[in-house]
Design a protein around this motif. Sequence first.
Motif, PDB file in Angstrom:
ATOM      1  N   PHE A 183     -19.573 -27.784 -16.131  1.00 50.12           N
ATOM      2  CA  PHE A 183     -19.538 -27.893 -14.673  1.00 50.12           C
ATOM      3  C   PHE A 183     -18.852 -26.672 -14.061  1.00 50.12           C
ATOM      4  O   PHE A 183     -18.139 -25.926 -14.740  1.00 50.12           O
ATOM      5  CB  PHE A 183     -18.816 -29.174 -14.230  1.00 50.12           C
ATOM      6  CG  PHE A 183     -17.382 -29.287 -14.694  1.00 50.12           C
ATOM      7  CD1 PHE A 183     -16.350 -28.593 -14.057  1.00 50.12           C
ATOM      8  CD2 PHE A 183     -17.052 -30.102 -15.773  1.00 50.12           C
ATOM      9  CE1 PHE A 183     -15.038 -28.701 -14.482  1.00 50.12           C
ATOM     10  CE2 PHE A 183     -15.741 -30.219 -16.217  1.00 50.12           C
ATOM     11  CZ  PHE A 183     -14.727 -29.511 -15.557  1.00 50.12           C
ATOM     12  N   PHE A 235     -22.075 -30.435 -11.656  1.00 50.38           N
ATOM     13  CA  PHE A 235     -22.763 -30.519 -12.944  1.00 50.38           C
ATOM     14  C   PHE A 235     -24.215 -30.121 -12.701  1.00 50.38           C
ATOM     15  O   PHE A 235     -24.972 -30.861 -12.067  1.00 50.38           O
ATOM     16  CB  PHE A 235     -22.684 -31.937 -13.502  1.00 50.38           C
ATOM     17  CG  PHE A 235     -21.294 -32.362 -13.881  1.00 50.38           C
ATOM     18  CD1 PHE A 235     -20.891 -32.344 -15.209  1.00 50.38           C
ATOM     19  CD2 PHE A 235     -20.380 -32.751 -12.908  1.00 50.38           C
ATOM     20  CE1 PHE A 235     -19.607 -32.726 -15.564  1.00 50.38           C
ATOM     21  CE2 PHE A 235     -19.096 -33.135 -13.251  1.00 50.38           C
ATOM     22  CZ  PHE A 235     -18.693 -33.115 -14.584  1.00 50.38           C
ATOM     23  N   ASN A 253     -26.684 -28.411 -15.235  1.00 53.16           N
ATOM     24  CA  ASN A 253     -26.994 -27.827 -16.535  1.00 53.16           C
ATOM     25  C   ASN A 253     -28.467 -27.481 -16.718  1.00 53.16           C
ATOM     26  O   ASN A 253     -28.877 -26.981 -17.761  1.00 53.16           O
ATOM     27  CB  ASN A 253     -26.557 -28.794 -17.641  1.00 53.16           C
ATOM     28  CG  ASN A 253     -25.045 -28.948 -17.700  1.00 53.16           C
ATOM     29  OD1 ASN A 253     -24.367 -28.244 -18.433  1.00 53.16           O
ATOM     30  ND2 ASN A 253     -24.494 -29.884 -16.924  1.00 53.16           N
ATOM     31  N   ASN A 265     -21.593 -31.347 -21.032  1.00 55.73           N
ATOM     32  CA  ASN A 265     -21.169 -31.598 -19.649  1.00 55.73           C
ATOM     33  C   ASN A 265     -20.448 -30.403 -19.031  1.00 55.73           C
ATOM     34  O   ASN A 265     -19.288 -30.484 -18.614  1.00 55.73           O
ATOM     35  CB  ASN A 265     -20.275 -32.841 -19.595  1.00 55.73           C
ATOM     36  CG  ASN A 265     -21.026 -34.098 -19.973  1.00 55.73           C
ATOM     37  OD1 ASN A 265     -22.106 -34.356 -19.460  1.00 55.73           O
ATOM     38  ND2 ASN A 265     -20.463 -34.869 -20.886  1.00 55.73           N
ATOM     39  N   ASP A 304     -29.157 -33.964 -15.094  1.00 54.98           N
ATOM     40  CA  ASP A 304     -27.841 -33.825 -14.460  1.00 54.98           C
ATOM     41  C   ASP A 304     -27.445 -35.092 -13.715  1.00 54.98           C
ATOM     42  O   ASP A 304     -26.323 -35.573 -13.847  1.00 54.98           O
ATOM     43  CB  ASP A 304     -27.832 -32.618 -13.520  1.00 54.98           C
ATOM     44  CG  ASP A 304     -27.760 -31.307 -14.290  1.00 54.98           C
ATOM     45  OD1 ASP A 304     -26.746 -31.080 -14.964  1.00 54.98           O
ATOM     46  OD2 ASP A 304     -28.723 -30.540 -14.241  1.00 54.98           O
TER      47      ASP A 304
END
Length: 271
Positions: free
Chosen positions: A161, A174, A176, A159, A181
């Motif tokens: 961010f 967030f 990724n 996670n 996400d």
Amino acid sequence: MQAQELIRLLKTKLSEETYEYDYNRETNKLRLTHKTINKGIDISVPPILAKYETKKEQVIEEVIYMIHQTFQAMEKEKAGDINPSSSIYPVIRSTSFPTKSNEGNRFITKDHTAETRIYYALDLGKTYRLLDEKMLEGWGIRETEIRERSIFQVRNLVNNFKKDEVAGNIFYFFNNNDGYDASRILNESLLKEMKKIIIGDMTVSVPHQDVMIIGDIRNETGYDVLAQMTMHFFTVGTVPITSLSFIYENGNLEPIFILAKNRVVKEKDEK
């Protein structure tokens, strides 16, 4: 760029000898069918055109890559080269998203909010395949088992961010790039952990598949910023979900409507 220009450009990269093109002007969707495996996908044209304004050729390459990966997954499925031991994840979609596959099979879904619905996907590495009832019948797996596996998987996602401050309000992004996400909105532990560091109102937004935004709204301007931000992401996202945000209170997600002059209306207040 116009829709027909985009289609002509795609045809130079994805030959009509292999693919069949069918553009629906009413829905602004392009149906692309692979002639060899006789399977197709629907591509929403407006988000691609919007992204082309800033990303130009890069967005075309992204679309081509997505198409190739999707059809490769379909080829594996047709050859029986995938199985339920692979990872299963939940994915968030708009409530307007189809509930059946193009073959007419019901997707495995679960109600989420008034704006969103949960679907389930078999992860195939660089893409995934939404699960339908026919697939589960072939595997002999129950829907409850699919849901349990998926929640376990989403809790194990990394996670990371990025944090940004705008007019005294804090936003956590967030992004990724793992395809899940927006799915992080289902990670109750993550939401509770974020709630501990929020000073103002906690908002959660999933404007498209590849981003979740958690807001720490500390003043009225924050809601205007949030509305503009979510609408922008919703417009440019490849798989848009909802431009509305949610207030997170007591473990619940409640859709909010942000009107002019910072007025915020909860969905239940509007009814």
